[in-house]
Design a protein around this motif. Structure first.
Motif, mmCIF file in Angstrom:
data_model
loop_
_atom_site.group_PDB
_atom_site.id
_atom_site.type_symbol
_atom_site.label_atom_id
_atom_site.label_comp_id
_atom_site.label_asym_id
_atom_site.label_seq_id
_atom_site.Cartn_x
_atom_site.Cartn_y
_atom_site.Cartn_z
ATOM 1 N N TRP A 114 40.475 46.715 38.262
ATOM 2 C CA TRP A 114 39.629 46.165 39.324
ATOM 3 C C TRP A 114 38.581 47.183 39.785
ATOM 4 O O TRP A 114 37.384 46.871 39.893
ATOM 5 C CB TRP A 114 40.506 45.711 40.487
ATOM 6 C CG TRP A 114 39.734 45.289 41.711
ATOM 7 C CD1 TRP A 114 38.703 44.394 41.768
ATOM 8 C CD2 TRP A 114 39.938 45.753 43.046
ATOM 9 N NE1 TRP A 114 38.261 44.270 43.059
ATOM 10 C CE2 TRP A 114 38.993 45.084 43.869
ATOM 11 C CE3 TRP A 114 40.834 46.659 43.629
ATOM 12 C CZ2 TRP A 114 38.920 45.315 45.244
ATOM 13 C CZ3 TRP A 114 40.763 46.868 45.002
ATOM 14 C CH2 TRP A 114 39.817 46.211 45.792
ATOM 15 N N LEU B 209 46.498 47.048 37.233
ATOM 16 C CA LEU B 209 45.723 46.016 37.931
ATOM 17 C C LEU B 209 44.685 46.638 38.850
ATOM 18 O O LEU B 209 43.508 46.254 38.847
ATOM 19 C CB LEU B 209 46.669 45.117 38.725
ATOM 20 C CG LEU B 209 46.030 43.994 39.554
ATOM 21 C CD1 LEU B 209 45.322 43.000 38.644
ATOM 22 C CD2 LEU B 209 47.101 43.284 40.392
ATOM 23 N N VAL B 210 45.103 47.606 39.638
ATOM 24 C CA VAL B 210 44.185 48.287 40.555
ATOM 25 C C VAL B 210 43.103 49.032 39.779
ATOM 26 O O VAL B 210 41.909 48.974 40.116
ATOM 27 C CB VAL B 210 44.957 49.265 41.466
ATOM 28 C CG1 VAL B 210 43.999 50.129 42.279
ATOM 29 C CG2 VAL B 210 45.893 48.493 42.399
ATOM 30 N N ASP C 94 41.064 43.648 30.634
ATOM 31 C CA ASP C 94 42.250 44.382 30.180
ATOM 32 C C ASP C 94 42.278 44.303 28.654
ATOM 33 O O ASP C 94 42.753 43.315 28.094
ATOM 34 C CB ASP C 94 43.497 43.744 30.792
ATOM 35 C CG ASP C 94 44.792 44.408 30.353
ATOM 36 O OD1 ASP C 94 44.728 45.386 29.585
ATOM 37 O OD2 ASP C 94 45.860 43.938 30.776
ATOM 38 N N TYR D 252 45.836 52.593 44.553
ATOM 39 C CA TYR D 252 44.497 52.399 45.119
ATOM 40 C C TYR D 252 44.004 53.697 45.762
ATOM 41 O O TYR D 252 42.842 54.091 45.566
ATOM 42 C CB TYR D 252 44.504 51.272 46.147
ATOM 43 C CG TYR D 252 43.145 51.047 46.785
ATOM 44 C CD1 TYR D 252 42.186 50.258 46.149
ATOM 45 C CD2 TYR D 252 42.817 51.634 48.005
ATOM 46 C CE1 TYR D 252 40.933 50.060 46.716
ATOM 47 C CE2 TYR D 252 41.563 51.447 48.578
ATOM 48 C CZ TYR D 252 40.630 50.653 47.929
ATOM 49 O OH TYR D 252 39.387 50.468 48.494
ATOM 50 N N LEU E 138 39.643 35.821 36.435
ATOM 51 C CA LEU E 138 39.403 36.677 37.588
ATOM 52 C C LEU E 138 38.377 37.762 37.297
ATOM 53 O O LEU E 138 38.118 38.615 38.151
ATOM 54 C CB LEU E 138 40.727 37.323 38.041
ATOM 55 C CG LEU E 138 41.791 36.375 38.591
ATOM 56 C CD1 LEU E 138 43.108 37.124 38.825
ATOM 57 C CD2 LEU E 138 41.318 35.707 39.879
ATOM 58 N N LYS E 139 37.805 37.728 36.085
ATOM 59 C CA LYS E 139 36.795 38.707 35.661
ATOM 60 C C LYS E 139 37.350 40.138 35.646
ATOM 61 O O LYS E 139 36.668 41.098 35.985
ATOM 62 C CB LYS E 139 35.549 38.632 36.551
ATOM 63 C CG LYS E 139 34.806 37.300 36.473
ATOM 64 C CD LYS E 139 34.176 37.114 35.099
ATOM 65 C CE LYS E 139 33.246 35.901 35.046
ATOM 66 N NZ LYS E 139 33.948 34.607 35.098
ATOM 67 N N LEU E 140 38.609 40.249 35.250
ATOM 68 C CA LEU E 140 39.242 41.551 35.064
ATOM 69 C C LEU E 140 39.341 41.808 33.564
ATOM 70 O O LEU E 140 39.732 40.916 32.806
ATOM 71 C CB LEU E 140 40.627 41.583 35.708
ATOM 72 C CG LEU E 140 40.671 41.385 37.227
ATOM 73 C CD1 LEU E 140 42.109 41.248 37.699
ATOM 74 C CD2 LEU E 140 39.975 42.530 37.950
#
Length: 413
Positions: free
Chosen positions: A187, A183-184, A322, A372, A318-320
């Motif tokens: 992003w 996820l990080v 994957d 992160y 969310l405009k991610l």
């Protein structure tokens, strides 16, 4: 009789180790199948690197970090006691380990296969635009340090174990650990060129080989019999057979649910959703495979499959970006499977649900912060994303100087 039982347990654990190893082939085929031809070698290279460096790191640091002699404040493994390298048991290769169930060496190999899986999850999420060197640095730090520390909190008899948190085979400790980092990474990395258009619509970037993706999922399904079956930590007939049944039924239920929800929502028989639904069911049952009934496992898998479809839609919203659905499969279904232990099965109850929630949140916070810190540092120093030209033309040519299918070159820009 004791000698025979010891041998049977040890052989079963070695078979399970081999099955988990096979899962890395499954991940490789799934990832290349759901991405474009021009990045095939890059993805395969990452998967070979992950298992290779993962085993070395686990031997040098990870195993003793995950199963420490003692903890500092019950949370941080004591780095200064037997940290580096494997320790030869007093009576050599035949040393009984884990309550006499199997050898120390078998345990190391089995646990080492799990360690590499966390980075493999991230590999799929960042496919087609991440710098290979940066990804390798991330893998070394995350697999070498972050994964063993979180694993020690439960499996190394740390504070989550004392609390009462339960994670049989890793819905949180393996899959969510990889999912949070994915996820990080997604992003900070940004979407692939063409994924999200200026008018707000979502660009479809199809994978180049759905037969490979399907083969990968079947191999992963098979490998999960070792992933969960070996987590019994013995060849106990009753426990092992129950785990294999709940694992298989959750996978089947997850696949059916994802295809049905996808059909209802999009009016299409979507194979990629079906495949990820199977994986979602497997991830969902992994935390409690040994404490669930047949009905429980089917329900858990069915909910996981629905979460796949909804999760993929949420991630797009969310405009991610994957490419393989790793966040929906491993993070969302990992969280669901962990919480399901407090809702279904032998351990269900409000108190247990609270323990499960604490485990999900604590591991999530730790992984978000550490991933992160690692990825952001790489981003501002060496960079984490390839150039636009490299992405357009493909990482295989630019980073590896070769083509996965030189005799069947297609223009897939």
């Amino acid at each position: 009789m004791e000698s025979t039982l010891f041998t049977v347990n040890n052989v079963w654990m070695m078979i399970c180790t081999a099955l988990v190893f096979l899962m890395h082939l499954g991940f490789s085929l799934l990832e290349i199948g759901l991405t474009r031809q021009k990045n095939t070698i890059n993805i395969l290279f990452k998967n070979v690197f992950i298992i290779s460096i993962g085993m070395i790191l686990y031997a040098l640091v990870g195993f003793n970090l995950m199963y420490p002699v003692s903890f500092i404040a019950g949370v941080i493994p004591d780095y200064f006691i037997d940290l580096f390298g494997l320790t030869m048991p007093e009576n050599g290769l035949t040393a009984e380990y884990a309550n006499g169930g199997y050898t120390y060496w078998t345990d190391f190999l089995f646990q080492g296969m799990f360690a590499a899986t966390a980075a493999t999850i991230v590999s799929g999420a960042v496919a087609e635009r991440v710098k290979l060197g940066s990804f390798m640095i991330f893998t070394i730090i995350y697999v070498g340090i972050v994964y063993p520390i979180t694993g020690s909190w439960k499996w190394g008899t740390g504070w989550l174990d004392e609390l009462g948190f339960y994670d049989f085979a890793g819905s949180t400790l393996v899959h969510s650990v990889g999912g949070w980092a994915a996820l990080v990474a997604v992003w900070l990395l940004g979407a692939r060129i063409g994924k999200f258009k200026k008018d707000g619509s979502i660009g479809v970037i199809p994978g180049h080989n759905m037969p490979f993706a399907t083969a990968g999922v079947f191999i992963l399904w098979l490998g999960w019999f070792g992933f969960n079956g070996g987590s019994v930590l013995s060849a106990d007939p009753a426990k092992t057979s129950l785990v294999l049944v709940t694992t298989c039924l959750a996978a089947a239920s997850g696949g059916l649910s994802a295809f049905l929800v996808s059909l209802f929502r999009y009016k299409q028989y979507d194979l990629s959703m079906f495949l990820n639904g199977v994986l979602g069911g497997l991830v969902g049952i992994t935390a409690g495979a040994d404490v669930m009934t047949v009905t429980d496992s089917i329900i858990i898998g069915f909910i996981a499959g629905a979460l796949i479809v909804l999760g993929v839609a949420l991630i797009d919203k969310l405009k991610l970006d994957d490419p393989v659905g790793a966040i929906a499969v491993h993070l969302i279904c990992g969280i669901w499977g962990t919480l399901a232990v407090g809702i279904f099965g032998d351990l269900s109850g409000w108190e247990q649900l609270g323990h499960q929630a604490i485990g999900v949140v604590s591991v999530g916070v730790f992984c978000l912060i550490t991933s992160y810190a690692i990825i952001k540092t790489l981003k501002v120093t060496v960079g984490i994303r390839v150039s636009e030209e490299e992405e357009q033309e493909g990482l295989d040519i630019h980073e590896h100087g070769m083509d996965a299918y030189p005799d069947f070159r297609l223009n897939q820009h």
